[in-house]
Design a protein around this motif. Structure first.
Motif, PDB file in Angstrom:
ATOM      1  N   MET A   1     105.685  57.422  14.111  1.00  0.00           N
ATOM      2  CA  MET A   1     106.845  58.291  14.225  1.00  0.00           C
ATOM      3  C   MET A   1     106.472  59.750  14.018  1.00  0.00           C
ATOM      4  O   MET A   1     107.323  60.591  13.871  1.00  0.00           O
ATOM      5  N   SER A   2     105.192  60.007  14.002  1.00  0.00           N
ATOM      6  CA  SER A   2     104.739  61.383  13.833  1.00  0.00           C
ATOM      7  C   SER A   2     104.789  62.114  15.174  1.00  0.00           C
ATOM      8  O   SER A   2     104.441  61.559  16.198  1.00  0.00           O
ATOM      9  N   ASP A   3     105.246  63.346  15.122  1.00  0.00           N
ATOM     10  CA  ASP A   3     105.293  64.170  16.316  1.00  0.00           C
ATOM     11  C   ASP A   3     103.897  64.706  16.610  1.00  0.00           C
ATOM     12  O   ASP A   3     103.051  64.790  15.714  1.00  0.00           O
ATOM     13  N   PRO A   4     103.636  65.134  17.861  1.00  0.00           N
ATOM     14  CA  PRO A   4     102.310  65.665  18.207  1.00  0.00           C
ATOM     15  C   PRO A   4     101.907  66.890  17.392  1.00  0.00           C
ATOM     16  O   PRO A   4     100.725  67.145  17.205  1.00  0.00           O
ATOM     17  N   LEU A   9     109.810  63.695  12.049  1.00  0.00           N
ATOM     18  CA  LEU A   9     111.230  64.053  12.163  1.00  0.00           C
ATOM     19  C   LEU A   9     111.444  65.541  11.893  1.00  0.00           C
ATOM     20  O   LEU A   9     112.433  65.944  11.280  1.00  0.00           O
ATOM     21  N   GLY A  10     110.472  66.356  12.311  1.00  0.00           N
ATOM     22  CA  GLY A  10     110.577  67.790  12.137  1.00  0.00           C
ATOM     23  C   GLY A  10     110.189  68.287  10.754  1.00  0.00           C
ATOM     24  O   GLY A  10     110.335  69.465  10.453  1.00  0.00           O
ATOM     25  N   ILE A  11     109.700  67.388   9.905  1.00  0.00           N
ATOM     26  CA  ILE A  11     109.305  67.758   8.540  1.00  0.00           C
ATOM     27  C   ILE A  11     107.789  67.873   8.514  1.00  0.00           C
ATOM     28  O   ILE A  11     107.082  66.961   8.946  1.00  0.00           O
ATOM     29  N   ASP A  12     107.275  69.002   8.003  1.00  0.00           N
ATOM     30  CA  ASP A  12     105.837  69.232   7.943  1.00  0.00           C
ATOM     31  C   ASP A  12     105.143  68.138   7.144  1.00  0.00           C
ATOM     32  O   ASP A  12     105.593  67.763   6.058  1.00  0.00           O
ATOM     33  N   GLY A  13     104.009  67.671   7.673  1.00  0.00           N
ATOM     34  CA  GLY A  13     103.232  66.619   7.032  1.00  0.00           C
ATOM     35  C   GLY A  13     102.890  66.870   5.575  1.00  0.00           C
ATOM     36  O   GLY A  13     103.050  65.986   4.740  1.00  0.00           O
ATOM     37  N   PRO A  14     102.412  68.078   5.210  1.00  0.00           N
ATOM     38  CA  PRO A  14     102.051  68.322   3.807  1.00  0.00           C
ATOM     39  C   PRO A  14     103.235  68.202   2.837  1.00  0.00           C
ATOM     40  O   PRO A  14     103.035  67.932   1.659  1.00  0.00           O
ATOM     41  N   LEU A  18     106.610  65.342  -1.234  1.00  0.00           N
ATOM     42  CA  LEU A  18     107.715  65.952  -1.969  1.00  0.00           C
ATOM     43  C   LEU A  18     109.060  65.456  -1.428  1.00  0.00           C
ATOM     44  O   LEU A  18     109.978  65.161  -2.198  1.00  0.00           O
ATOM     45  N   VAL A  19     109.160  65.347  -0.122  1.00  0.00           N
ATOM     46  CA  VAL A  19     110.395  64.848   0.502  1.00  0.00           C
ATOM     47  C   VAL A  19     110.627  63.405   0.094  1.00  0.00           C
ATOM     48  O   VAL A  19     111.744  63.014  -0.287  1.00  0.00           O
ATOM     49  N   ARG A  20     109.587  62.592   0.162  1.00  0.00           N
ATOM     50  CA  ARG A  20     109.701  61.176  -0.218  1.00  0.00           C
ATOM     51  C   ARG A  20     110.179  61.061  -1.678  1.00  0.00           C
ATOM     52  O   ARG A  20     111.074  60.266  -1.979  1.00  0.00           O
ATOM     53  N   ALA A  21     109.602  61.847  -2.567  1.00  0.00           N
ATOM     54  CA  ALA A  21     109.990  61.824  -3.978  1.00  0.00           C
ATOM     55  C   ALA A  21     111.454  62.218  -4.140  1.00  0.00           C
ATOM     56  O   ALA A  21     112.213  61.567  -4.871  1.00  0.00           O
ATOM     57  N   GLY A  22     111.868  63.278  -3.449  1.00  0.00           N
ATOM     58  CA  GLY A  22     113.251  63.731  -3.549  1.00  0.00           C
ATOM     59  C   GLY A  22     114.239  62.723  -3.016  1.00  0.00           C
ATOM     60  O   GLY A  22     115.304  62.515  -3.602  1.00  0.00           O
ATOM     61  N   VAL A  23     113.904  62.055  -1.918  1.00  0.00           N
ATOM     62  CA  VAL A  23     114.813  61.049  -1.346  1.00  0.00           C
ATOM     63  C   VAL A  23     114.986  59.890  -2.318  1.00  0.00           C
ATOM     64  O   VAL A  23     116.113  59.448  -2.590  1.00  0.00           O
ATOM     65  N   VAL A  24     113.892  59.377  -2.862  1.00  0.00           N
ATOM     66  CA  VAL A  24     113.986  58.255  -3.812  1.00  0.00           C
ATOM     67  C   VAL A  24     114.749  58.694  -5.057  1.00  0.00           C
ATOM     68  O   VAL A  24     115.612  57.960  -5.560  1.00  0.00           O
ATOM     69  N   LEU A  25     114.457  59.891  -5.551  1.00  0.00           N
ATOM     70  CA  LEU A  25     115.188  60.424  -6.701  1.00  0.00           C
ATOM     71  C   LEU A  25     116.674  60.573  -6.377  1.00  0.00           C
ATOM     72  O   LEU A  25     117.542  60.235  -7.194  1.00  0.00           O
ATOM     73  N   GLY A  26     116.989  61.040  -5.176  1.00  0.00           N
ATOM     74  CA  GLY A  26     118.391  61.194  -4.761  1.00  0.00           C
ATOM     75  C   GLY A  26     119.138  59.879  -4.687  1.00  0.00           C
ATOM     76  O   GLY A  26     120.315  59.800  -5.048  1.00  0.00           O
ATOM     77  N   VAL A  27     118.472  58.824  -4.219  1.00  0.00           N
ATOM     78  CA  VAL A  27     119.106  57.505  -4.196  1.00  0.00           C
ATOM     79  C   VAL A  27     119.470  57.086  -5.628  1.00  0.00           C
ATOM     80  O   VAL A  27     120.586  56.637  -5.893  1.00  0.00           O
ATOM     81  N   GLY A  28     118.529  57.277  -6.550  1.00  0.00           N
ATOM     82  CA  GLY A  28     118.793  56.915  -7.943  1.00  0.00           C
ATOM     83  C   GLY A  28     119.889  57.749  -8.572  1.00  0.00           C
ATOM     84  O   GLY A  28     120.810  57.227  -9.200  1.00  0.00           O
ATOM     85  N   LEU A  29     119.815  59.071  -8.390  1.00  0.00           N
ATOM     86  CA  LEU A  29     120.820  59.953  -8.990  1.00  0.00           C
ATOM     87  C   LEU A  29     122.199  59.752  -8.352  1.00  0.00           C
ATOM     88  O   LEU A  29     123.222  59.777  -9.044  1.00  0.00           O
ATOM     89  N   GLY A  30     122.233  59.536  -7.032  1.00  0.00           N
ATOM     90  CA  GLY A  30     123.505  59.245  -6.360  1.00  0.00           C
ATOM     91  C   GLY A  30     124.144  57.980  -6.909  1.00  0.00           C
ATOM     92  O   GLY A  30     125.354  57.920  -7.134  1.00  0.00           O
ATOM     93  N   GLY A 155     121.124  68.231   3.277  1.00  0.00           N
ATOM     94  CA  GLY A 155     119.801  67.970   2.715  1.00  0.00           C
ATOM     95  C   GLY A 155     118.702  68.141   3.745  1.00  0.00           C
ATOM     96  O   GLY A 155     117.677  68.776   3.478  1.00  0.00           O
ATOM     97  N   TYR A 156     118.926  67.599   4.929  1.00  0.00           N
ATOM     98  CA  TYR A 156     117.925  67.721   5.998  1.00  0.00           C
ATOM     99  C   TYR A 156     117.744  69.184   6.401  1.00  0.00           C
ATOM    100  O   TYR A 156     116.618  69.645   6.616  1.00  0.00           O
ATOM    101  N   ALA A 157     118.835  69.918   6.476  1.00  0.00           N
ATOM    102  CA  ALA A 157     118.745  71.345   6.818  1.00  0.00           C
ATOM    103  C   ALA A 157     117.939  72.103   5.771  1.00  0.00           C
ATOM    104  O   ALA A 157     117.122  72.964   6.107  1.00  0.00           O
ATOM    105  N   LEU A 158     118.152  71.782   4.502  1.00  0.00           N
ATOM    106  CA  LEU A 158     117.388  72.446   3.440  1.00  0.00           C
ATOM    107  C   LEU A 158     115.902  72.082   3.527  1.00  0.00           C
ATOM    108  O   LEU A 158     115.037  72.947   3.367  1.00  0.00           O
ATOM    109  N   VAL A 159     115.612  70.817   3.772  1.00  0.00           N
ATOM    110  CA  VAL A 159     114.220  70.384   3.883  1.00  0.00           C
ATOM    111  C   VAL A 159     113.536  71.076   5.051  1.00  0.00           C
ATOM    112  O   VAL A 159     112.397  71.526   4.948  1.00  0.00           O
ATOM    113  N   ARG A 160     114.238  71.161   6.160  1.00  0.00           N
ATOM    114  CA  ARG A 160     113.667  71.785   7.364  1.00  0.00           C
ATOM    115  C   ARG A 160     113.610  73.302   7.246  1.00  0.00           C
ATOM    116  O   ARG A 160     112.982  73.973   8.060  1.00  0.00           O
ATOM    117  N   GLY A 161     114.308  73.879   6.258  1.00  0.00           N
ATOM    118  CA  GLY A 161     114.294  75.325   6.100  1.00  0.00           C
ATOM    119  C   GLY A 161     115.232  76.027   7.040  1.00  0.00           C
ATOM    120  O   GLY A 161     114.984  77.158   7.435  1.00  0.00           O
TER     121      GLY A 161
END
Length: 176
Positions: A1-4, A9-14, A18-30, A155-161
């Motif tokens: 699912m990585s773009d060329p 999904l438009g999120i920089d690889g590096p 951090l995104v993965r950590a935030g999503v899992v944390l968000g599921v828990g906090l939600g 959230g996606y807009a913030l991640v994408r900047g």
């Protein structure tokens, strides 16, 4: 699912750890906000309060147990999110970004609302957001889903900047 261009999904690889950590944390906090605010403080519902079997729906002891198991799961997601966050912070290739973390956490919280809302409120119908609230059950269940969708989009807009009001990408800014 990585773009060329090295994004996913438009999120920089590096930034993915951090995104993965935030999503899992968000599921828990939600889940914590849902369980603490709606189940305990406001007492709008319990996990099984709309179960089709009236003996299950009316059994407070069983509902409190189900709420406790739900809280244990949200706790596990929160701990996993913190562990992933610590790993991301320790990786030198992961750029530090408060906005990315905030966005990913909102994205995870929104995903929690959408999944929990569709599964528990609509497919299983084991509970609803506020059965005694004004406007009927469906209104509150749909509002819960709408809040989840909004959290995912913001959230996606913030991640994408992306600056939400203008739709323009912010360059070099880490402000939420």
């Amino acid at each position: 699912m990585s773009d060329p261009d090295g994004t996913w999904l438009g999120i920089d690889g590096p930034t993915l750890p951090l995104v993965r950590a935030g999503v899992v944390l968000g599921v828990g906090l939600g889940g914590f906000v849902d369980g603490i605010a709606l189940h305990q403080v406001l007492q709008w519902h319990h996990m099984l309060s709309a179960h089709p079997d009236p003996a299950v729906a009316g059994d407070l002891r069983l509902n409190v147990l189900a709420d406790g198991l739900f809280h244990a799961a949200t706790y596990a997601f929160t701990v996993a999110g913190v562990v992933l966050l610590l790993r991301a912070w320790r990786a030198s290739a992961v750029p530090p970004s408060g906005r990315t973390l905030l966005g990913a956490t909102l994205l995870g919280w929104g995903a929690f609302n959408l999944i929990e809302g569709v599964v528990d409120h609509h497919l299983l119908a084991i509970h609803h957001v506020w059965p005694a609230g004004p406007g009927g059950v469906l209104l509150w269940d749909l509002a819960f889903l709408a809040a989840g969708a909004l959290f995912v989009v913001v959230g996606y807009a913030l991640v994408r900047g992306v600056d939400a009001p203008t739709g323009q990408e912010k360059i070099g800014s880490d402000e939420p």
